[in-house]
Design a protein around this motif. Structure first.
Motif, PDB file in Angstrom:
ATOM      1  N   PRO A 117       0.827  -1.206   0.000  1.00 46.36           N
ATOM      2  CA  PRO A 117       0.000   0.000   0.000  1.00 46.36           C
ATOM      3  C   PRO A 117       0.868   1.265   0.000  1.00 46.36           C
ATOM      4  CG  PRO A 117      -0.608  -1.480   1.831  1.00 46.36           C
ATOM      5  CD  PRO A 117       0.670  -1.979   1.257  1.00 46.36           C
ATOM      6  N   LEU A 177       1.686   3.229   3.077  1.00 49.26           N
ATOM      7  CA  LEU A 177       2.577   2.586   4.052  1.00 49.26           C
ATOM      8  C   LEU A 177       4.031   2.780   3.644  1.00 49.26           C
ATOM      9  CD1 LEU A 177       2.654   0.774   6.592  1.00 49.26           C
ATOM     10  CD2 LEU A 177       2.574  -1.210   5.071  1.00 49.26           C
ATOM     11  N   ASN A 180      -1.201   8.640  12.246  1.00 49.47           N
ATOM     12  CA  ASN A 180      -1.486   7.218  12.028  1.00 49.47           C
ATOM     13  C   ASN A 180      -0.526   6.610  11.020  1.00 49.47           C
ATOM     14  OD1 ASN A 180      -3.517   7.316  13.839  1.00 49.47           O
ATOM     15  ND2 ASN A 180      -5.208   7.210  12.357  1.00 49.47           N
ATOM     16  N   LEU A 212       2.265   3.591  11.726  1.00 49.53           N
ATOM     17  CA  LEU A 212       2.267   2.318  11.013  1.00 49.53           C
ATOM     18  C   LEU A 212       3.490   2.161  10.113  1.00 49.53           C
ATOM     19  CD1 LEU A 212       0.471  -0.180  10.890  1.00 49.53           C
ATOM     20  CD2 LEU A 212      -0.641   0.799   8.885  1.00 49.53           C
ATOM     21  N   HIS A 243      -1.410  -0.473  18.982  1.00 52.14           N
ATOM     22  CA  HIS A 243      -1.224   0.552  17.947  1.00 52.14           C
ATOM     23  C   HIS A 243      -2.499   0.756  17.122  1.00 52.14           C
ATOM     24  CE1 HIS A 243       3.456   1.046  17.749  1.00 52.14           C
ATOM     25  NE2 HIS A 243       2.962   1.281  18.931  1.00 52.14           N
ATOM     26  N   MET A 293      -4.836   4.233  16.226  1.00 54.86           N
ATOM     27  CA  MET A 293      -5.229   4.643  14.877  1.00 54.86           C
ATOM     28  C   MET A 293      -6.739   4.677  14.711  1.00 54.86           C
ATOM     29  SD  MET A 293      -2.376   2.583  12.610  1.00 54.86           S
ATOM     30  CE  MET A 293      -1.197   1.705  13.625  1.00 54.86           C
ATOM     31  N   ALA A 307       4.519 -10.289   9.984  1.00 53.80           N
ATOM     32  CA  ALA A 307       4.435  -8.979  10.641  1.00 53.80           C
ATOM     33  C   ALA A 307       4.286  -7.854   9.616  1.00 53.80           C
ATOM     34  CB  ALA A 307       5.661  -8.759  11.521  1.00 53.80           C
ATOM     35  N   VAL A 308       5.050  -7.951   8.526  1.00 53.45           N
ATOM     36  CA  VAL A 308       4.927  -6.962   7.453  1.00 53.45           C
ATOM     37  C   VAL A 308       3.508  -6.991   6.888  1.00 53.45           C
ATOM     38  CG1 VAL A 308       5.593  -6.479   5.068  1.00 53.45           C
ATOM     39  CG2 VAL A 308       7.362  -6.848   6.794  1.00 53.45           C
ATOM     40  N   CYS A 341       0.868  -5.280   9.017  1.00 53.16           N
ATOM     41  CA  CYS A 341       0.914  -3.808   8.837  1.00 53.16           C
ATOM     42  C   CYS A 341       0.258  -3.407   7.523  1.00 53.16           C
ATOM     43  CB  CYS A 341       2.361  -3.302   8.856  1.00 53.16           C
ATOM     44  SG  CYS A 341       3.172  -3.433  10.457  1.00 53.16           S
ATOM     45  N   GLU A 342       0.538  -4.162   6.469  1.00 54.74           N
ATOM     46  CA  GLU A 342      -0.077  -3.853   5.176  1.00 54.74           C
ATOM     47  C   GLU A 342      -1.605  -3.952   5.270  1.00 54.74           C
ATOM     48  OE1 GLU A 342       3.645  -5.246   2.286  1.00 54.74           O
ATOM     49  OE2 GLU A 342       1.812  -6.444   2.313  1.00 54.74           O
ATOM     50  N   GLN A 356      -3.461  -3.521   7.943  1.00 58.53           N
ATOM     51  CA  GLN A 356      -3.973  -2.373   8.710  1.00 58.53           C
ATOM     52  C   GLN A 356      -4.017  -1.123   7.835  1.00 58.53           C
ATOM     53  OE1 GLN A 356      -5.492  -1.785  11.407  1.00 58.53           O
ATOM     54  NE2 GLN A 356      -5.084   0.340  11.957  1.00 58.53           N
ATOM     55  N   GLN A 357      -2.998  -0.966   6.993  1.00 60.06           N
ATOM     56  CA  GLN A 357      -2.993   0.200   6.094  1.00 60.06           C
ATOM     57  C   GLN A 357      -4.162   0.125   5.108  1.00 60.06           C
ATOM     58  OE1 GLN A 357      -0.862   3.004   6.248  1.00 60.06           O
ATOM     59  NE2 GLN A 357      -2.556   3.702   4.975  1.00 60.06           N
ATOM     60  N   MET A 398      -7.328   1.104   6.724  1.00 58.13           N
ATOM     61  CA  MET A 398      -7.470   2.564   6.844  1.00 58.13           C
ATOM     62  C   MET A 398      -7.781   3.190   5.486  1.00 58.13           C
ATOM     63  SD  MET A 398      -4.814   3.763   9.865  1.00 58.13           S
ATOM     64  CE  MET A 398      -3.264   3.559   9.011  1.00 58.13           C
ATOM     65  N   ASP A 399      -7.107   2.687   4.443  1.00 54.95           N
ATOM     66  CA  ASP A 399      -7.363   3.221   3.095  1.00 54.95           C
ATOM     67  C   ASP A 399      -8.818   3.015   2.685  1.00 54.95           C
ATOM     68  OD1 ASP A 399      -4.716   3.968   2.866  1.00 54.95           O
ATOM     69  OD2 ASP A 399      -4.124   2.243   1.647  1.00 54.95           O
TER      70      ASP A 399
END
Lengths: 322, 322
Positions: A25, A28, A102, A106, B79, B83, B138-139, B142-143, B145-146, B149-150
Motif C-alpha cells: 500500500p 505505508l 497514524n 504504522l 497501535h 489509529m 508482521a509486514v 501492517c499492510e 492495517q494500512q 485505513m485506506d
C-alpha cells in the motif's frame, strides 16, 4: 582517510536507495521512501562495516546488519518525531507532518520489522546471536526514549541524564559495532571492548550534540543555534549549570525560561554559562567519554593498523561542527 | 476436548502473567502489564502449541514462539487502537485512553521487540527460519492495517475486503501454526498446508466476527450488537448487500448511514439484509473458507488422530457466539 569514510557512506547511501520497498500500500511505503531519502551521516551502518572490518570481515559480509541498524535508527526517528511533535527533520517535513500520525505510527512499525528482515539476510549461523544483541539494544532505546519523556516533568541529576542518553542513543552505536564483530567471528572479549568503545563514543557524540546546539558556527550548523535553550530543554549544559551555580545564579538560570525573545534568551544563557565555565566543563566531560572509548579500542587484540579507520571516525565525530 | 483447550489457554495465561517485564521505566512497562492482563481467548498462542503438537513436539518446545505470537498480537492491538481512536478494548480502557498516545506508541514498540525476544528463546537452529516466517507475517499485518485505513475513504470490492482481512488478521493464525510446525521439524509440504489451514480458518473467523456484530445474542455477546453498523463500517455484510442489491435497494442502503437513532438504524439494516438474504450468503462464504481450512488439514501427512485437537478448535471457532 576521511575520503574512505565518505566513500563508505555513499556506498551505503546507494544500498538504502536501492532497498526494494514494495509500492503498495502506497500510504505505508511512500513515507518510508521519503524519510530514508532525507539522508544523514549514516554513521551507524558505517560502524557495523568498520566493526567487521576490524577483524578482517569485508563489506559484503556485514552489509545487511549495517542496513538493519540504519533502518532501526530511522524507525526510532519517525516515532520519536511524533512523540516530540517535531515538525522538521533534516530541514524537511517529518512523516507525521507530511502525512499524519497514524501513517507515521504504522510506517514506523513496518520499518522496524524491515530492520529485522535485513538482519535475517545475514548467515544463519550468526542470526541468533545478532538477534539477541539487536533486541537488547532495541529495548534499551525505547527505555531511553521513555526516560527522556519522563524527564520533561521532573528534575534530573547529571548521572540520570547520562544514563538516558546511553540508552536512547549510545547503545545503538555499541550494537552496530558489536554486530560487525559477531559477523567477523571475533572473540567475546573483543566484542565486549568494541561495544564499550561504541557506547562511550555515543555518549561523547551526544554531549557534542548538546554543545553544538549552543556553540556551533551558525553558518555551518544548518539549523537554529540555541534551539534547545529556546525550547527550554534540559541538556547537559543546563544540568551542569545548575550543578555549579550559587543560589543567585540558580535564580538567574530559572528566570531564563521566562524570556520570550529568543535572541535575548540565547545571549543571556551564553553569558551565565560563560560565568560558570560551562562550555569548558562540558567539553571535559565529553572528552572523558571520548578517552574511555579510545581506551577500550586500544585494548582490543588486533594489529594496531586495523584500528586506524575507527580512530579516524572517532576523531571526525569529536571535531564535527554539524 | 474443549476442556483440554481451556486448560491450554489457562496455562498460557499463567505464562503471560509470569512474563518478567521490568518495573522501570514505569510508564513504559506498566501499560503493557495492564494490557496483557485484559485477557482474551489466547487462540493464537494455542495455535502454535497445537501446530507443534500435530507433529509430536510438546508444550515446552513451542512455548516461546507461542508467547511471541501473543505479544505481537497485543502490540498490533495497542497501535491499532490509537489509529482507530478506540476508547475500549475488552470492555476496559485502551492504553492511549488510560495513558496517552505517546505512551501507547512507545509501549507498543517495546512490546513488538519483546515478541522478537521471546522468539529468540527457541533453539538456535530454528531461529532463522522462525524469524523469516514471523517477519513476513508482521509486514503483512501492517499492510492489512494500512488497507483497512485506506478502505475508509473509497469503495471496495468483496475480493479486496477478503485480501485485507487475510493480511490484517489471518496470516497471523497461519504463522502461529507454521511456527509450531517448524519447531517440530515438520516437512515443508506439511508446513505449507498447516499455514493454509490457519489462513483460511482466520478468514472464516473474521467473517464470523462480522456476522456476530449484527446477529449475536445480545446477552452472550458482551458488547453492543450492531456496533459496526452504527459506526458505518464496511463489513462483509455491507459489501455483500451492495453486491446483491437492485438500484432501489442500493439507495435504501446508502440512506441507512444517515439515520441517527442507533436502534432504528440497526433494525432497518436487519430488515434490508433479510430481504437480500445477507446472513445466509455471508454464512455460505464463511463456510467455504472453513471448508478450505479443513481440506488443507486433511491433506497433512500425519495420523488422523493427531488432527483432532485442531479440528475441535476449528469447530469451536466456527460455532462461537462471542
Amino acid at each position: 582517510m576521511e575520503s574512505e569514510l565518505k566513500e563508505l557512506a555513499s556506498r551505503l547511501e546507494q544500498e538504502i536507495s536501492g532497498l526494494n520497498l514494495p509500492s503498495n500500500p502506497e500510504n505505508l511505503y511512500q513515507p518510508l521512501r521519503y524519510f530514508l531519502s532525507l539522508g544523514g551521516k549514516r554513521i551507524r551502518p558505517i560502524l557495523s562495516i568498520l566493526g567487521a572490518d576490524l577483524f578482517g570481515a569485508g563489506y559484503e559480509k556485514s552489509k545487511s546488519a549495517a542496513l538493519a541498524v540504519e533502518l532501526f535508527h530511522n524507525f526510532s526517528l519517525i516515532h520519536d518525531d511524533i512523540m516530540d511533535e517535531a515538525p522538521l527533520r533534516r530541514s524537511q517535513k517529518t512523516v507525521h507532518t507530511k502525512w499524519n500520525s497514524n501513517i507515521a505510527i504504522l510506517s514506523g512499525d513496518v520499518l522496524l520489522i524491515k530492520a529485522y528482515q535485513q538482519l535475517c539476510l545475514q548467515e544463519n549461523r550468526h542470526i541468533p546471536e545478532l538477534m539477541r544483541v539487536f533486541n537488547q539494544m532495541a529495548v534499551e532505546v525505547c527505555e531511553g526514549q521513555q526516560l527522556d519523556m519522563d524527564f520533561e516533568n521532573r528534575s534530573i541529576a547529571i548521572d540520570e541524564y547520562i544514563e538516558m542518553i546511553r540508552l536512547k542513543t549510545s547503545v545503538l552505536l555499541g550494537c552496530a559495532l558489536e554486530m560487525g564483530a559477531i559477523i567477523a567471528d571475533a572473540e567475546d572479549e573483543s566484542r565486549k571492548l568494541l561495544y564499550e568503545f561504541g557506547v562511550n563514543l555515543g555518549i561523547a557524540f551526544q554531549i557534542q550534540d548538546d554543545l553544538l546546539d549552543l556553540y556551533a558556527d551558525a553558518e555551518k550548523f544548518g539549523k537554529q543555534v540555541g534551539g534547545d535553550i529556546i525550547a527550554n530543554k534540559k541538556t547537559i549544559l543546563v544540568l551542569k549549570a545548575y550543578a555549579l551555580a550559587n543560589p543567585l545564579q540558580k535564580e538567574f538560570l530559572a528566570n531564563l525560561s521566562q524570556i520570550t525573545d529568543p535572541q535575548q534568551k540565547v545571549e543571556q544563557t551564553i553569558g551565565i554559562f560563560a560565568e560558570l565555565g560551562i562550555k569548558e566543563e562540558v567539553k571535559k566531560l565529553r572528552d572523558s567519554y571520548f578517552r574511555k572509548a579510545l581506551e577500550a579500542l586500544d585494548q582490543i587484540n588486533v594489529p594496531d593498523q586495523n584500528k586506524q579507520k575507527l580512530r579516524s571516525l572517532a576523531a571526525f565525530l569529536e571535531d564535527r561542527e554539524v
